[in-house]
Design a protein around this motif. Sequence first.
Motif, PDB file in Angstrom:
ATOM      1  N   PRO A  35      83.933  21.066  24.587  1.00  0.00           N
ATOM      2  CA  PRO A  35      83.898  22.035  25.686  1.00  0.00           C
ATOM      3  C   PRO A  35      84.477  23.381  25.283  1.00  0.00           C
ATOM      4  O   PRO A  35      85.533  23.465  24.652  1.00  0.00           O
ATOM      5  CB  PRO A  35      84.756  21.361  26.774  1.00  0.00           C
ATOM      6  CG  PRO A  35      84.632  19.905  26.499  1.00  0.00           C
ATOM      7  CD  PRO A  35      84.546  19.792  25.010  1.00  0.00           C
ATOM      8  N   GLY A  36      83.753  24.436  25.639  1.00  0.00           N
ATOM      9  CA  GLY A  36      84.194  25.788  25.318  1.00  0.00           C
ATOM     10  C   GLY A  36      83.673  26.321  24.003  1.00  0.00           C
ATOM     11  O   GLY A  36      84.046  27.425  23.591  1.00  0.00           O
ATOM     12  N   TYR A  37      82.787  25.550  23.320  1.00  0.00           N
ATOM     13  CA  TYR A  37      82.329  25.987  21.996  1.00  0.00           C
ATOM     14  C   TYR A  37      81.599  27.317  22.057  1.00  0.00           C
ATOM     15  O   TYR A  37      81.735  28.177  21.180  1.00  0.00           O
ATOM     16  CB  TYR A  37      81.420  24.906  21.379  1.00  0.00           C
ATOM     17  CG  TYR A  37      79.957  25.074  21.697  1.00  0.00           C
ATOM     18  CD1 TYR A  37      79.078  25.691  20.795  1.00  0.00           C
ATOM     19  CD2 TYR A  37      79.433  24.656  22.920  1.00  0.00           C
ATOM     20  CE1 TYR A  37      77.742  25.857  21.094  1.00  0.00           C
ATOM     21  CE2 TYR A  37      78.108  24.825  23.228  1.00  0.00           C
ATOM     22  CZ  TYR A  37      77.253  25.425  22.309  1.00  0.00           C
ATOM     23  OH  TYR A  37      75.925  25.606  22.618  1.00  0.00           O
ATOM     24  N   LEU A  38      80.788  27.519  23.114  1.00  0.00           N
ATOM     25  CA  LEU A  38      79.944  28.723  23.184  1.00  0.00           C
ATOM     26  C   LEU A  38      80.755  29.967  23.514  1.00  0.00           C
ATOM     27  O   LEU A  38      80.371  31.079  23.134  1.00  0.00           O
ATOM     28  CB  LEU A  38      78.848  28.515  24.234  1.00  0.00           C
ATOM     29  CG  LEU A  38      77.693  29.523  24.232  1.00  0.00           C
ATOM     30  CD1 LEU A  38      76.997  29.570  22.890  1.00  0.00           C
ATOM     31  CD2 LEU A  38      76.699  29.182  25.338  1.00  0.00           C
ATOM     32  N   ARG A  39      81.870  29.778  24.198  1.00  0.00           N
ATOM     33  CA  ARG A  39      82.699  30.923  24.581  1.00  0.00           C
ATOM     34  C   ARG A  39      83.217  31.663  23.354  1.00  0.00           C
ATOM     35  O   ARG A  39      83.433  32.881  23.387  1.00  0.00           O
ATOM     36  CB  ARG A  39      83.860  30.434  25.445  1.00  0.00           C
ATOM     37  CG  ARG A  39      84.744  31.535  25.984  1.00  0.00           C
ATOM     38  CD  ARG A  39      85.775  31.012  26.968  1.00  0.00           C
ATOM     39  NE  ARG A  39      86.720  30.096  26.351  1.00  0.00           N
ATOM     40  CZ  ARG A  39      86.801  28.814  26.619  1.00  0.00           C
ATOM     41  NH1 ARG A  39      85.958  28.254  27.476  1.00  0.00           N
ATOM     42  NH2 ARG A  39      87.701  28.047  26.028  1.00  0.00           N
ATOM     43  N   THR A  44      82.751  38.569  25.128  1.00  0.00           N
ATOM     44  CA  THR A  44      83.312  38.372  26.459  1.00  0.00           C
ATOM     45  C   THR A  44      82.613  39.211  27.519  1.00  0.00           C
ATOM     46  O   THR A  44      82.749  38.939  28.712  1.00  0.00           O
ATOM     47  CB  THR A  44      84.809  38.714  26.455  1.00  0.00           C
ATOM     48  OG1 THR A  44      84.986  40.059  25.982  1.00  0.00           O
ATOM     49  CG2 THR A  44      85.566  37.751  25.538  1.00  0.00           C
ATOM     50  N   GLU A  45      81.854  40.232  27.119  1.00  0.00           N
ATOM     51  CA  GLU A  45      81.138  41.083  28.062  1.00  0.00           C
ATOM     52  C   GLU A  45      79.680  41.206  27.632  1.00  0.00           C
ATOM     53  O   GLU A  45      79.338  41.038  26.455  1.00  0.00           O
ATOM     54  CB  GLU A  45      81.778  42.469  28.132  1.00  0.00           C
ATOM     55  CG  GLU A  45      83.206  42.452  28.657  1.00  0.00           C
ATOM     56  CD  GLU A  45      83.813  43.850  28.708  1.00  0.00           C
ATOM     57  OE1 GLU A  45      83.094  44.806  28.298  1.00  0.00           O
ATOM     58  OE2 GLU A  45      84.964  43.996  29.143  1.00  0.00           O
ATOM     59  N   ALA A  46      78.841  41.495  28.612  1.00  0.00           N
ATOM     60  CA  ALA A  46      77.416  41.683  28.308  1.00  0.00           C
ATOM     61  C   ALA A  46      77.230  42.888  27.386  1.00  0.00           C
ATOM     62  O   ALA A  46      77.977  43.867  27.480  1.00  0.00           O
ATOM     63  CB  ALA A  46      76.635  41.884  29.602  1.00  0.00           C
ATOM     64  N   PRO A  47      76.239  42.823  26.492  1.00  0.00           N
ATOM     65  CA  PRO A  47      76.023  43.950  25.560  1.00  0.00           C
ATOM     66  C   PRO A  47      75.633  45.233  26.303  1.00  0.00           C
ATOM     67  O   PRO A  47      74.893  45.193  27.282  1.00  0.00           O
ATOM     68  CB  PRO A  47      74.888  43.446  24.660  1.00  0.00           C
ATOM     69  CG  PRO A  47      74.212  42.374  25.447  1.00  0.00           C
ATOM     70  CD  PRO A  47      75.265  41.737  26.286  1.00  0.00           C
ATOM     71  N   GLN A  48      76.158  46.357  25.832  1.00  0.00           N
ATOM     72  CA  GLN A  48      75.836  47.650  26.435  1.00  0.00           C
ATOM     73  C   GLN A  48      74.464  48.148  25.994  1.00  0.00           C
ATOM     74  O   GLN A  48      73.770  48.836  26.738  1.00  0.00           O
ATOM     75  CB  GLN A  48      76.903  48.678  26.045  1.00  0.00           C
ATOM     76  CG  GLN A  48      78.303  48.322  26.521  1.00  0.00           C
ATOM     77  CD  GLN A  48      78.416  48.324  28.031  1.00  0.00           C
ATOM     78  OE1 GLN A  48      77.790  49.157  28.702  1.00  0.00           O
ATOM     79  NE2 GLN A  48      79.194  47.395  28.582  1.00  0.00           N
ATOM     80  N   ASP A  62      71.004  29.463  16.353  1.00  0.00           N
ATOM     81  CA  ASP A  62      72.336  29.300  15.772  1.00  0.00           C
ATOM     82  C   ASP A  62      73.404  28.940  16.798  1.00  0.00           C
ATOM     83  O   ASP A  62      74.397  28.289  16.457  1.00  0.00           O
ATOM     84  CB  ASP A  62      72.747  30.592  15.052  1.00  0.00           C
ATOM     85  CG  ASP A  62      71.825  30.922  13.879  1.00  0.00           C
ATOM     86  OD1 ASP A  62      71.162  29.997  13.381  1.00  0.00           O
ATOM     87  OD2 ASP A  62      71.774  32.098  13.491  1.00  0.00           O
ATOM     88  N   LYS A  63      73.236  29.389  18.048  1.00  0.00           N
ATOM     89  CA  LYS A  63      74.300  29.234  19.031  1.00  0.00           C
ATOM     90  C   LYS A  63      73.912  28.346  20.212  1.00  0.00           C
ATOM     91  O   LYS A  63      74.761  27.641  20.757  1.00  0.00           O
ATOM     92  CB  LYS A  63      74.737  30.614  19.540  1.00  0.00           C
ATOM     93  CG  LYS A  63      75.253  31.517  18.419  1.00  0.00           C
ATOM     94  CD  LYS A  63      75.551  32.926  18.916  1.00  0.00           C
ATOM     95  CE  LYS A  63      76.027  33.802  17.766  1.00  0.00           C
ATOM     96  NZ  LYS A  63      76.289  35.205  18.206  1.00  0.00           N
ATOM     97  N   MET A  65      70.980  26.088  20.415  1.00  0.00           N
ATOM     98  CA  MET A  65      70.475  24.771  20.035  1.00  0.00           C
ATOM     99  C   MET A  65      71.562  23.792  19.588  1.00  0.00           C
ATOM    100  O   MET A  65      71.460  22.594  19.871  1.00  0.00           O
ATOM    101  CB  MET A  65      69.415  24.904  18.935  1.00  0.00           C
ATOM    102  CG  MET A  65      68.070  25.379  19.436  1.00  0.00           C
ATOM    103  SD  MET A  65      67.377  24.207  20.639  1.00  0.00           S
ATOM    104  CE  MET A  65      65.900  25.085  21.156  1.00  0.00           C
ATOM    105  N   PRO A  66      72.642  24.229  18.926  1.00  0.00           N
ATOM    106  CA  PRO A  66      73.693  23.255  18.570  1.00  0.00           C
ATOM    107  C   PRO A  66      74.357  22.605  19.776  1.00  0.00           C
ATOM    108  O   PRO A  66      74.999  21.565  19.630  1.00  0.00           O
ATOM    109  CB  PRO A  66      74.699  24.109  17.780  1.00  0.00           C
ATOM    110  CG  PRO A  66      73.893  25.216  17.208  1.00  0.00           C
ATOM    111  CD  PRO A  66      72.864  25.532  18.257  1.00  0.00           C
ATOM    112  N   GLY A  67      74.204  23.204  20.969  1.00  0.00           N
ATOM    113  CA  GLY A  67      74.807  22.630  22.156  1.00  0.00           C
ATOM    114  C   GLY A  67      73.822  21.993  23.112  1.00  0.00           C
ATOM    115  O   GLY A  67      74.166  21.709  24.264  1.00  0.00           O
ATOM    116  N   VAL A  68      72.600  21.736  22.660  1.00  0.00           N
ATOM    117  CA  VAL A  68      71.555  21.179  23.518  1.00  0.00           C
ATOM    118  C   VAL A  68      71.461  19.666  23.317  1.00  0.00           C
ATOM    119  O   VAL A  68      71.452  19.179  22.185  1.00  0.00           O
ATOM    120  CB  VAL A  68      70.185  21.838  23.225  1.00  0.00           C
ATOM    121  CG1 VAL A  68      69.063  21.126  23.976  1.00  0.00           C
ATOM    122  CG2 VAL A  68      70.214  23.312  23.612  1.00  0.00           C
TER     123      VAL A  68
END
Length: 670
Positions: A35-39, A44-48, A62-63, A65-68
Motif C-alpha cells: 500500500p502506498g507504492y504509487l504515491r 504530489t501535484e498535477a503537472p503544470q 512502468d508505474k 501496470m506493476p500495481g494491476v
Amino acid sequence: MDSTEFRKRGMEMVEYICNYLETLGERRVTPSVEPGYLRHLLPTEAPQEPEDWDQIMSDVEDKIMPGVTHWQHPRFHAYFPAGNSFPSILGDMLGDGIGCIGFSWAASPACTELETIVLDWLGKAIGLPDHFLALKEGSTGGGVIQTSASECVLVTMLAARAQALKRLKAQHPFVEEGHLLSKLMAYCSKEAHSCVEKAAMICFVKLRILEPDENASLRGQTVGEAMEEDELQGLVPFFVSTTLGTTGSCAFDNLPEIGNELKKFPGVWLHVDAAYAGNSFICPELKPLLKGIEYADSFNTNPNKWLLTNFDCSTLWVRDRIRLTSALVVDPLYLKHGYSDAAIDYRHWGVPLSRRFRSLKLWYVPKKKKKKETDPRRKFFVSFMSNRTSHHVIRRSHCVYAMSFQAKNLSDIYSFVYCVTMAIRPIETSLDSTVPLQLGLVCFRLKGTDKLNEKLLSAINESGKLHMVPASVNERYIIRFCAVAQNATAEDIDYAWDTIVDFANELLEKEQHDEITEIINRKKQDTLAQKRSFFVRMVSDPKIYNPAINKAGTPKLSMELPSPVISRGSAPIIRTQSSVDHNSWISWPLAFLFNSNNEEKGNNCSLRFRHLDTNVRPTSSRRNSGAGSSPSPENETGFVNQQQQQQQMQSPRKSPMVLRKASSARENHN
C-alpha cells in the motif's frame, strides 16, 4: 488532442490493448506491491505543463501496470469471471464517443429503446416468464441495466419497502411512518451476498439472516417458520432475497419451496439474485436450475460475469414496473417531456439520474458473426438462442474445466477433500461432500485444519502464479477455484492443479517437520515440569520421595530435633554439639536416606550440598572398616569433606578452619 492525433493514438491504444491481452500470461497474476507504492512514483501535484503522449504510455507500463491485478489472466481463478471481449470493448468505445446521458426517452430515444429491446432478448434467452418482458403483450414488467447486483438488490428492497409502508399506512392511518418502518423485516440466507445486509442498512429495515441446510441451500420451511415467529412478535415480513449461485460456493436456494411458502404471506416481495449463475441458463441443459422463477417479483444477473460483456452491466427484471418506479419517482419540471406516458424513463428505475449508453456493448456481443471456426471458445456467433453461440461454448467449457479440476481432486491419493457436485453430471464421492456446488466453481480444502488451508492459499497467492480466494462453507474454511478466463484451456487447468499440489506438498512437509519439533520441545518441557514438580513434592511428602518408606516407616530421629537443653534434676544441662545426635540437624528426607543406607545392604547414594561445596557418601559402619571407604556420619559433625580431610592430614593447622566452617554451616542451617 485533435481528431488527427486521436486517430493515430487510438490505433496505438488498440494495438496496446491487443498486445496486453495476448501477452497477459507472461505477467504475474497479482501485483507485488505494498500500500502506498504509487504515491512515491507520482508527483504530489498535477503537472503544470502537458506531457508527451509517449511519456504517458511509458508511465502506464512502468508505474500503473506493476500495481494491476490482471482479471483476464489465464491463471486468475478468484471470485467469478470478469467478462471481456473485443466487440464489448468496441461497443463501450462507441457509447463513450456518443456521450449521451440517457436518463429519459427524450434525453436519447435510441439509448432507452435499445436497452428495452436487448433486455427482452436476454430475458427470453435465459427463460424468464413473459411477465418479465417489457414488449410482451399484456405485460407490466420489464428490464433495466444497473451498475451492479448490489444496486439491483437495493432498488428492489426500496420498492418492497415502499409497497409495505403504503399497505400499513392504509391499515393504520394515524400511526407515524417511522414507527411502521421499525416493524419491517427482511430475510436472506447466511450464504447470501453481503449487499443484502448493506441494502437493509440503507433502507433502515431489520434483516433476519437464516441458516441454510447442509448443502448451503435456504429451504422454504426455514423461511416460513421465521416469518411466522416474527409476525407473532408484531413484526411485518416484507422482503425475501434468495440466491441462485451464491458467491461463496455457488449453492442454490430452494426457490420452489420458498415460493410456495410465500403464498401464505401476500405482499412479501421475492427477489432472486443470480448474478453469476443466471447467465448460464441460456444453455438448455441448465434451465432446470431456474425452476421456481414464476414465484419471483424480480430477478437479476450480471452479463459482465459470463456473457463476455465488460463491466459495468448488471441486468434487472421486475414483474411489475409500477411497483418499482413508484418508490423512486422524483419528477421535477425540467425532466418532464411530452412522451412521459408513452415511453419508459429509466431514471425512475434506479438510484442515479445519469445513465450511460450501456446497452450498446450488450447489443454488440451476440451480433458479431463467426469467422472460420478454429477455436469455438474465441468466436462470437449470431444470436443468444442458437445452441452454437459462443456463450454456450464458453459456459460449457468452463463447466467441463471445473469437472476436470474436480476429477484431479478426486484422484489425489492423500491430501484433498472437496465439496462439488456438478449440475451437468453429478459425481458421487466418498470424500467429504459438504456442499453440492454448480457450474464452473470448485471448492476444495486440504485435509487438516483451517489454519493449514489458510497457509496454503496465502503461499499460492504470494507466489503470483495463481490467484484464488477463500470462503466459509458450513463453518469450514475452503478455497474457491473458478474457471474465469474466456480463453481458458485444459493446459491452464493442469497448470493450476500442478501448482496447487506442489505448494501443498511443500507445506505438508514443513508442517510435518514442525510437528515433530513441537512434539520434542513439548516433551522436554513436560519432563522438566515433571522434575520440578517431583522435587517440590519430594520435600513435602515422604511417600513420594522414597516408596520404601511405606515399608520401613518414617525414622523418628529424622522428625525430631532434640533440644540442646537437657533437664537432669533441678539444674539444666546445656548439650554440646558432640552430645547432640549426629543427624538431629539434618532434614527428615536426608535422615531417612542415611537410615536406609545403613539398614539396607548394597545401597550407595552420593549427596552433594551446593551451599557447603561438600560431597557426602553415607555408609554403614561395616563399610567404614574397609580401605578407601567414605567418611562415616558417626563423627562429630555428621559429615566430612574428603578433600578437606586430606588437606587436614597434610596441614593440621588448617583443621580449626575446617571445623569452624562446618560449625558455621550448621549454625546457618539451624
